[in-house]
Design a protein around this motif. Sequence first.
Motif, PDB file in Angstrom:
ATOM      1  N   GLU A 185      52.052   5.777  60.981  1.00  0.00           N
ATOM      2  CA  GLU A 185      51.669   6.273  59.650  1.00  0.00           C
ATOM      3  C   GLU A 185      50.254   6.826  59.646  1.00  0.00           C
ATOM      4  N   VAL A 186      49.345   6.128  60.311  1.00  0.00           N
ATOM      5  CA  VAL A 186      47.938   6.545  60.286  1.00  0.00           C
ATOM      6  C   VAL A 186      47.695   7.775  61.156  1.00  0.00           C
ATOM      7  N   ILE A 187      48.300   7.787  62.355  1.00  0.00           N
ATOM      8  CA  ILE A 187      48.037   8.918  63.258  1.00  0.00           C
ATOM      9  C   ILE A 187      49.015  10.074  63.041  1.00  0.00           C
ATOM     10  N   ASN A 188      50.032   9.844  62.194  1.00  0.00           N
ATOM     11  CA  ASN A 188      50.973  10.888  61.787  1.00  0.00           C
ATOM     12  C   ASN A 188      51.714  11.507  62.972  1.00  0.00           C
ATOM     13  N   GLU A 189      52.243  10.633  63.833  1.00  0.00           N
ATOM     14  CA  GLU A 189      53.053  11.079  64.956  1.00  0.00           C
ATOM     15  C   GLU A 189      53.931   9.925  65.421  1.00  0.00           C
ATOM     16  N   TYR A 190      54.883  10.226  66.293  1.00  0.00           N
ATOM     17  CA  TYR A 190      55.750   9.190  66.831  1.00  0.00           C
ATOM     18  C   TYR A 190      54.951   8.158  67.631  1.00  0.00           C
ATOM     19  N   VAL A 191      55.384   6.910  67.554  1.00  0.00           N
ATOM     20  CA  VAL A 191      54.958   5.871  68.485  1.00  0.00           C
ATOM     21  C   VAL A 191      56.223   5.397  69.191  1.00  0.00           C
ATOM     22  N   TYR A 192      56.155   5.277  70.501  1.00  0.00           N
ATOM     23  CA  TYR A 192      57.337   4.995  71.308  1.00  0.00           C
ATOM     24  C   TYR A 192      57.396   3.511  71.669  1.00  0.00           C
ATOM     25  N   VAL A 193      58.591   2.932  71.546  1.00  0.00           N
ATOM     26  CA  VAL A 193      58.788   1.495  71.777  1.00  0.00           C
ATOM     27  C   VAL A 193      59.815   1.302  72.882  1.00  0.00           C
ATOM     28  N   VAL A 194      59.496   0.414  73.828  1.00  0.00           N
ATOM     29  CA  VAL A 194      60.415   0.057  74.904  1.00  0.00           C
ATOM     30  C   VAL A 194      60.875  -1.381  74.685  1.00  0.00           C
ATOM     31  N   ASP A 195      62.151  -1.626  74.907  1.00  0.00           N
ATOM     32  CA  ASP A 195      62.760  -2.931  74.654  1.00  0.00           C
ATOM     33  C   ASP A 195      62.407  -3.942  75.746  1.00  0.00           C
ATOM     34  N   LEU A 196      62.216  -5.200  75.342  1.00  0.00           N
ATOM     35  CA  LEU A 196      61.907  -6.279  76.282  1.00  0.00           C
ATOM     36  C   LEU A 196      63.094  -7.204  76.554  1.00  0.00           C
ATOM     37  N   TRP A 197      64.119  -7.150  75.706  1.00  0.00           N
ATOM     38  CA  TRP A 197      65.186  -8.140  75.787  1.00  0.00           C
ATOM     39  C   TRP A 197      65.967  -8.061  77.088  1.00  0.00           C
ATOM     40  N   GLY A 198      65.954  -6.929  77.766  1.00  0.00           N
ATOM     41  CA  GLY A 198      66.693  -6.773  79.020  1.00  0.00           C
ATOM     42  C   GLY A 198      65.924  -7.190  80.249  1.00  0.00           C
TER      43      GLY A 198
ATOM     44  N   THR B 204      63.672  -9.544  86.697  1.00  0.00           N
ATOM     45  CA  THR B 204      64.547 -10.339  85.823  1.00  0.00           C
ATOM     46  C   THR B 204      65.422  -9.400  85.001  1.00  0.00           C
ATOM     47  N   ASN B 205      66.568  -9.934  84.569  1.00  0.00           N
ATOM     48  CA  ASN B 205      67.541  -9.128  83.841  1.00  0.00           C
ATOM     49  C   ASN B 205      67.629  -9.455  82.362  1.00  0.00           C
ATOM     50  N   SER B 206      66.775 -10.348  81.883  1.00  0.00           N
ATOM     51  CA  SER B 206      66.726 -10.654  80.453  1.00  0.00           C
ATOM     52  C   SER B 206      65.404 -11.319  80.125  1.00  0.00           C
ATOM     53  N   LEU B 207      65.030 -11.250  78.867  1.00  0.00           N
ATOM     54  CA  LEU B 207      63.847 -11.962  78.395  1.00  0.00           C
ATOM     55  C   LEU B 207      64.020 -13.455  78.616  1.00  0.00           C
TER      56      LEU B 207
END
Length: 346
Positions: free
Chosen positions: A102-115, A283-286
């Motif tokens: 919202e502040v920087i007015n662009e996408y922020v990218y998220v990578v999943d940790l559960w795997g 590892t294959n999961s959190l």
Amino acid sequence: MIGILDLFGSVPKRILLFGVGGGGDVVSAAMLGLWFRRYGFKTFIGAVAWERFVIDPLPGPLPFNTFYNIEKISDNVIAVTKDTYAIRGSKKIKPQVAYVSEVINEYVYVVDLWGGVNDYRAGVGKLIEYLDVDAIIIVDVGGDILATGHEDNLWSPLADSMGLACFNSFNNCVLAVHGLGADGELDPSYLLSRISLIAKEGGLLGAKGITLYEARVLEQILSKAISEASKIPLLAYKGFYGEYPVRKGTRKVYVTPLQTITFFLDIHVVYKNSPIAPIVDNTNSLEEANSKLNSLGIYTEYNLEKDLLRHSDKPLDPQNILYIREKYRNLMRSKISKKSSSNLYK
């Protein structure tokens, strides 16, 4: 500015700044990303979305199936915007990555940790390909990523060790440790000793302090996002000196000008000197990564969140949080000690 050649050995064109520890690390990643951008670099902001328990009542990172208003990049990578939110139980949460967007007015990218680290690594690889970046700076606020795992006041070793294991696999990747001790966990003098060990092996690439521009960026982002750890360097820049309570008063940070400094480290040297990152690697999961740390008597942020949920009938005040953490950490260590003793007689 710090010599970019000293960090990467060449001049990159597109840099991914990635908040590796969850919580508000994305705030400082954005601050550094915007600073690099002033010098002509194309930068992108990413992070893992693991909110602190005072915001998210359920254990672990925010699962991707709880997010709304996102752009899916792959099964384990999403792009969030200012309109992104998550539903956890009955609670609607706007994660810190969305506030930063919202502040920087662009996408922020998220990578999943559960795997686990394997899936994490695959997600980062996909993000590198998608953004066409040729350099990465992972950002840890506080410095817990330098821990050995058995420090008494270490609260959050899981996300950091998984991040170190993941990003060690990539070339042209640097670790930025910002605001030593700003999360109220490890003492800055201890963290400096860990940095000195890394420096002996040529792993200290440089350091820089917060500039006026960065302080203004931090202040702007923190007007929306919640990050106690990222707030500490701003307080230090503004001249606050002395004890400052964080994490609902369970910890205190001694604020000094030292917290305005970011140390840039060779990630491969840091990984080599980490006793716990290799343990969670591949590892294959959190859950698997967490269990591997538990087997060594290392109590993690994931364990604490589970134990707090088990006692959700109690007020979330400092005394109860500290009591629950100490109780279950000691119980874990006791079980491991008994198991080790019994194995001696087999």
